[in-house]
Motif scaffolding. Structure first.
Motif, PDB file in Angstrom:
ATOM      1  N   ALA A  58       0.866  -1.184   0.000  1.00 44.42           N
ATOM      2  CA  ALA A  58       0.000   0.000   0.000  1.00 44.42           C
ATOM      3  C   ALA A  58       0.897   1.226   0.000  1.00 44.42           C
ATOM      4  N   SER A  59       0.340   2.343  -0.437  1.00 43.20           N
ATOM      5  CA  SER A  59       1.160   3.551  -0.405  1.00 43.20           C
ATOM      6  C   SER A  59       0.344   4.719   0.121  1.00 43.20           C
ATOM      7  N   THR A  60       1.063   5.748   0.526  1.00 34.06           N
ATOM      8  CA  THR A  60       0.415   6.936   1.052  1.00 34.06           C
ATOM      9  C   THR A  60       1.328   8.126   0.816  1.00 34.06           C
ATOM     10  N   THR A  61       0.873   9.286   1.257  1.00 37.31           N
ATOM     11  CA  THR A  61       1.698  10.476   1.126  1.00 37.31           C
ATOM     12  C   THR A  61       2.033  11.056   2.502  1.00 37.31           C
ATOM     13  N   HIS A  62       1.470  10.458   3.549  1.00 41.06           N
ATOM     14  CA  HIS A  62       1.626  11.019   4.881  1.00 41.06           C
ATOM     15  C   HIS A  62       2.128   9.970   5.875  1.00 41.06           C
ATOM     16  N   LEU A  63       3.199  10.300   6.579  1.00 43.91           N
ATOM     17  CA  LEU A  63       3.752   9.368   7.564  1.00 43.91           C
ATOM     18  C   LEU A  63       2.772   9.113   8.712  1.00 43.91           C
ATOM     19  N   GLY A 312      15.900  -3.785  -8.432  1.00 43.05           N
ATOM     20  CA  GLY A 312      14.494  -3.587  -8.077  1.00 43.05           C
ATOM     21  C   GLY A 312      14.163  -2.110  -7.927  1.00 43.05           C
ATOM     22  N   PHE A 313      13.464  -1.563  -8.903  1.00 44.27           N
ATOM     23  CA  PHE A 313      13.130  -0.129  -8.844  1.00 44.27           C
ATOM     24  C   PHE A 313      11.643   0.078  -9.078  1.00 44.27           C
ATOM     25  N   LYS A 314      11.120   1.128  -8.443  1.00 38.37           N
ATOM     26  CA  LYS A 314       9.738   1.524  -8.682  1.00 38.37           C
ATOM     27  C   LYS A 314       9.766   2.597  -9.748  1.00 38.37           C
ATOM     28  N   ARG A 315       9.592   2.180 -10.957  1.00 35.80           N
ATOM     29  CA  ARG A 315       9.700   3.123 -12.052  1.00 35.80           C
ATOM     30  C   ARG A 315       8.672   2.739 -13.091  1.00 35.80           C
ATOM     31  N   SER A 316       8.103   3.711 -13.784  1.00 33.19           N
ATOM     32  CA  SER A 316       7.208   3.358 -14.880  1.00 33.19           C
ATOM     33  C   SER A 316       7.592   4.185 -16.089  1.00 33.19           C
ATOM     34  N   LEU A 317       7.078   3.770 -17.236  1.00 32.95           N
ATOM     35  CA  LEU A 317       7.486   4.400 -18.494  1.00 32.95           C
ATOM     36  C   LEU A 317       7.075   5.865 -18.542  1.00 32.95           C
ATOM     37  N   ILE A 318       5.858   6.126 -18.103  1.00 31.73           N
ATOM     38  CA  ILE A 318       5.385   7.511 -18.072  1.00 31.73           C
ATOM     39  C   ILE A 318       5.039   7.835 -16.628  1.00 31.73           C
ATOM     40  N   GLU A 320       5.471   8.624 -12.550  1.00 35.81           N
ATOM     41  CA  GLU A 320       6.248   8.069 -11.461  1.00 35.81           C
ATOM     42  C   GLU A 320       5.717   6.709 -11.069  1.00 35.81           C
ATOM     43  N   GLY A 321       6.619   5.839 -10.701  1.00 34.73           N
ATOM     44  CA  GLY A 321       6.200   4.479 -10.399  1.00 34.73           C
ATOM     45  C   GLY A 321       6.131   4.162  -8.925  1.00 34.73           C
ATOM     46  N   PHE A 322       6.187   5.203  -8.060  1.00 31.13           N
ATOM     47  CA  PHE A 322       6.237   4.957  -6.612  1.00 31.13           C
ATOM     48  C   PHE A 322       5.098   4.074  -6.128  1.00 31.13           C
ATOM     49  N   ARG A 323       3.976   4.129  -6.847  1.00 30.08           N
ATOM     50  CA  ARG A 323       2.764   3.541  -6.281  1.00 30.08           C
ATOM     51  C   ARG A 323       2.560   2.091  -6.650  1.00 30.08           C
TER      52      ARG A 323
END
Lengths: 441, 449
Positions: A58-63, A312-318, A320-323
């Motif tokens: 899961a991801s978020t923007t707030h700690l 192992g990277f979180k990356r996408s072609l277009i 950001e891939g963080f999610r």
């Protein structure tokens, strides 16, 4: 960060947290006016949990959004089965990727850089309409897990794109510069931009036939992208890669070498560890035409009975891939240069094409190595000279066929591109590529 | 949070703030393996200020950055003076909630996974299917917008979809066919699509036996899906006015009234069509999205605007200023762009083609303004007015202006695609849709072997 990790540890067997802080200042100039300054200061946090050998993400923007742990946990019971543990800490190689001076750059400084660039172009021709964008970026990455790993690094980057525009207002020629530290665009690059712009004022149809093609590194990235997709663990493990049984085999001209250099100082994709905290490793991908390495992250490596290769990277072609969870990606790529200049390569060509930008790099049968690219900025060469801009032109083929004959490379290095830069390489001369044009012969 | 933002709006020049709370649920299968399930939440804002020159904007996600977001934007716009103006827009106060009778949000992840797995297993049960990729995606957006003119909008958007890729392999020949379901706020739109899946499975099975297309120039018939990508890439992007607002030369090229194609050609952009990916009520600068005719009887009659580009070109606002999320400034983008249905049947299109291609299954495209390209994965030869053997890997490219002039016939079978998405300005936005009928074009450049 600790609060999320603690909560993760309490509720699951293992937890990993990845925090990326990004500060960015893009300044955009378009034909006599500054269009915008779009500052950005964002945080992205992603969390992985392993519970009963099942993975939750899961991801978020707030700690302080501790519910992120519950969201990851909610899906873990029917999440994917994984056989790996989050890694313990291993020492990573010191990688110089942070430039103090660049980290202090302001929007005023970037405006100055743009004025300098306008002056540099005006020294050759003040009448050419320009679009210019400078972007400075500072990224702080933290990765920690419940197996004791804590990695943190900061990196800086600056990029400059300069476009000249055609009389109709479309992009005519491009100069793109980027590095992990502050730079000045060399005068040679500006001179080259103007020269290509002038050459493009003559527009020519080209014949339909096979001919030698020089791909600039900006265009060659589209071909390398097809190889990279085929050596990623994700595509090897699912059997869509044609290279699964080709390790150690000669798959290209013996003149082709491709390396990954994650520790190159100020390299755009240099970093000490990947997004799972595993130290990155320099590696040979193609040596003298022989396929030497595959790219794995923890998951695909484990599935294949191998170790992660630190890719192992979180990356996408277009965008950001963080999610999304990490998948295998290359860091800085490097193709060694040749000894003769691009101009010499052009001068020795009886008939051919110089391809600088392509469209459609992301489409078609990527896994099979096929490419069918519309030439954006391309130039028709006859009797050793550029005759003008090639219009209505496509180049197509299969990388496993056309890259069997690569007679030469230029001595100049530029950025390999696949929408975004992916590493460094020279101009690449390929003996025979199918060109579709509109010239009647 | 929204209160803090609203209070920080000042009276200097133009100022606005978006605050967004996004929840995305994704489930990915690769082959029989569940690749990942992720539930992502993003909260953040985007402040914009304009004091006459260029825009100053500031994207943020950390709470402590919120009170000074507008201050940051103002400080930036002060550095770039000029004479930019915005077209006037009505002051709006409105609240838009998602309308759905089949809400995916209360359904638990387990059930969503089960549905995706059902389709995925159905595909994998065919021995000729080498592997698959299947993605469930549910995007729920809560967006607050306010500006210093008094506009205040709360708007929700919900999009649920399943995308599948079916891969067949024969030796080194690996082929892929795509399938899209949903593209609406209704979970029910994903159900009961087994027959469509079976049809696609048959297509990809045949495709590995097909020969690659031969490069050359052909008369082609594009199916509605290919035509949709064609109209998006070849014309839609050029109708986005941010390309020409600062460009007098391009303005001359794109003069209203100019003939772009035959009299049967009508192109429309319309965000008001419900239950498709490109549907919304207000854009990201608080302007209501409207149906816009772009080409009427072959002539250019309109284009897509933000408040900025509408002012620069002296035209009316259209509500097309859109951002992927708070990390980006809005740019002018399409909504649901389509060619209206024409007078011709598919049989009429086939007749009279001695040697041509019928192309289906678009797999992505790109444009540089003047030139466009896109790939198709599946097609048929047309020989003496009849469909012949299947072909694979044909890609199309051309000059927009000449290609539109080369349109010969337009089908009477317009459909709006269930899949959307566009990556303009590095902003991947799923809520961009397209549609079209069959289309017949002469002298199309095809790249192949």
């Amino acid at each position: 960060m600790k609060n999320l990790l603690d909560r993760g540890k309490k509720l699951a067997d293992q937890a990993e947290i990845h925090v990326v802080d990004c500060k960015e200042i893009p300044v955009t100039y378009d034909q006599n006016t500054f269009k915008s300054i779009n500052k950005k200061n964002t945080r992205d946090i992603s969390l992985r949990l392993i519970k009963d050998s099942c993975l939750g993400f899961a991801s978020t923007t707030h700690l302080n959004d501790t519910e992120v742990v519950d969201r990851a946990l909610e899906q873990a019971p029917f999440g994917e089965d994984v056989a790996f543990d989050f890694p313990a800490e291993h020492p990573a190689e010191d990688t110089v990727i942070f430039d103090q001076r660049l980290s202090r750059i302001t929007e005023e400084d970037l405006i100055e850089h743009i004025y300098d660039t306008i002056d540099a172009v005006a020294a050759y021709d003040a009448s050419i309409p320009l679009r210019i964008q400078f972007i400075s970026r500072e990224i702080t990455v933290q990765i920690a897990n419940t197996n004791g790993l804590h990695q943190e690094y900061k990196k800086t980057a600056l990029s400059a794109s300069i476009y000249t525009l055609s009389p109709q207002g479309f992009i005519e020629s491009i100069c793109y510069y980027a590095a992990g530290r502050l730079f000045r665009i060399p005068d040679g690059a500006i001179k080259n931009l103007i020269q290509r712009h002038q050459q493009a004022q003559t527009r020519l149809p080209v014949p339909t036939k096979k001919m030698p093609v020089i791909f600039t590194p900006r265009a060659f990235g589209a071909l390398i992208y097809r190889l990279l997709e085929a050596i990623k663990g994700t595509n090897l493990n699912t059997g869509v890669s044609p290279l699964e049984d080709q390790l150690g085999e000669t798959i290209f001209d013996t003149n082709l070498n491709l390396k990954e250099e994650p520790h190159k100082p100020y390299g755009l994709f240099s970093c000490p560890v990947d997004d799972e905290g595993i130290p990155t490793q320099g590696k040979e991908i193609i040596t003298a035409g022989i396929l030497k390495s595959f790219l794995y992250d923890l998951k695909t490596g484990t599935e294949a009975g191998k170790e992660s290769t630190g890719n192992g990277f979180k990356r996408s072609l277009i965008g950001e891939g963080f999610r999304e969870p990490p998948t295998p990606h290359a860091t800085n790529l490097f193709i060694p240069p040749g000894t003769r200049s691009l101009n010499q390569l052009i001068n020795q060509m009886e008939e051919g094409l110089l391809v600088d930008t392509v469209m459609g790099a992301h489409t078609g049968n990527i896994f099979a190595g096929e490419f069918s690219l519309n030439v954006g900025c391309g130039y028709y060469i006859k009797n050793g000279n550029i005759q003008g801009k090639a219009v209505d032109t496509m180049v197509s083929g299969n990388i496993y066929e056309v890259l069997q004959e690569i007679p030469d490379y230029s001595s100049e290095l530029g950025l390999l591109f696949m929408f975004e830069p992916m590493g460094y390489g020279p101009d690449v001369l390929v003996s025979s590529v199918s060109v579709t044009g509109k010239m009647n012969e | 949070m929204e209160d803090i933002l609203q209070k920080s709006l000042g009276c200097n020049g133009y100022q606005d703030i978006r605050f967004e709370d996004l929840i995305t649920t994704s489930i990915h299968f690769m082959g029989k393996h569940l690749d990942n399930i992720s539930i992502n939440r993003q909260r953040g804002g985007h402040a914009r200020a304009l004091l006459g020159g260029g825009w100053g904007t500031f994207s943020f996600s950390r709470d402590q950055d919120t009170p000074k977001a507008l201050e940051n934007a103002l400080q930036a716009t002060r550095l770039i003076p000029g004479t930019l103006e915005l077209a006037p827009a009505p002051v709006i106060q409105d609240t838009i909630h998602v309308q759905t009778d089949s809400d995916p949000r209360p359904i638990n992840v387990k059930e969503k996974k089960r549905l995706l797995e059902h389709y995925n297993n159905l595909a994998l049960s065919h021995k000729d299917i080498h592997t698959t990729r299947a993605v469930y995606k549910e995007i729920f957006r809560k967006k607050h917008f306010c500006n210093n003119e008094g506009t205040e909008i709360y708007q929700e958007q919900l999009l649920v979809s399943i995308q599948m890729a079916l891969v067949a392999r024969r030796g080194n020949i690996i082929q892929r066919v795509g399938l899209s379901l949903g593209g609406s706020p209704h979970f029910s739109s994903l159900l009961g699509q087994e027959a469509l899946l079976e049809e696609k499975i048959k297509e990809v099975r045949d495709l590995v036996q097909a020969e690659p297309a031969q490069a050359g120039h052909y008369t082609v018939i594009l199916d509605p899906e290919c035509t949709s990508v064609f109209v998006h890439e070849a014309f839609g992007h050029l109708s986005e006015s941010d390309n020409l607002s600062n460009n007098r030369n391009l303005q001359k090229v794109m003069q209203l009234g100019r003939e772009f194609g035959p009299a049967i050609l009508n192109i429309v952009d319309d965000p008001t069509i419900p239950d498709v990916p490109g549907h919304f009520k207000y854009d990201d600068e608080g302007v209501e999205g409207t149906r816009n005719e772009l080409i009427r009887e072959g002539k250019l009659v309109g284009r897509l605007h933000s408040r900025e580009t509408a002012a620069q070109l002296g035209e009316k606002i259209t509500g097309n200023s859109r951002a992927t999320d708070y990390t980006f400034p809005p740019v002018v983008r399409m909504t649901t762009t389509f060619i209206e249905g024409g007078p011709h049947t598919f049989e009429e299109m086939l007749a009279g083609i001695d040697e041509g291609l019928y192309l289906k299954e678009a797999s992505g495209g790109q444009t540089s303004g003047e030139f466009f390209t896109f790939d198709t994965q599946l097609g048929y030869q047309i020989i003496n007015g009849k469909l012949g053997p299947m072909i694979r890997d044909a890609s199309l490219s051309g000059n927009l202006f000449t290609t539109l002039q080369n349109i010969q016939m337009i089908g009477d079978d317009m459909v709006i695609s269930k899949s959307g998405g566009c990556g303009k300005a590095n902003q991947l936005l799923y809520e961009v849709g397209m549609g079209s009928p069959h289309l017949k074009i002469q002298d199309m450049a095809i790249g192949g072997k």
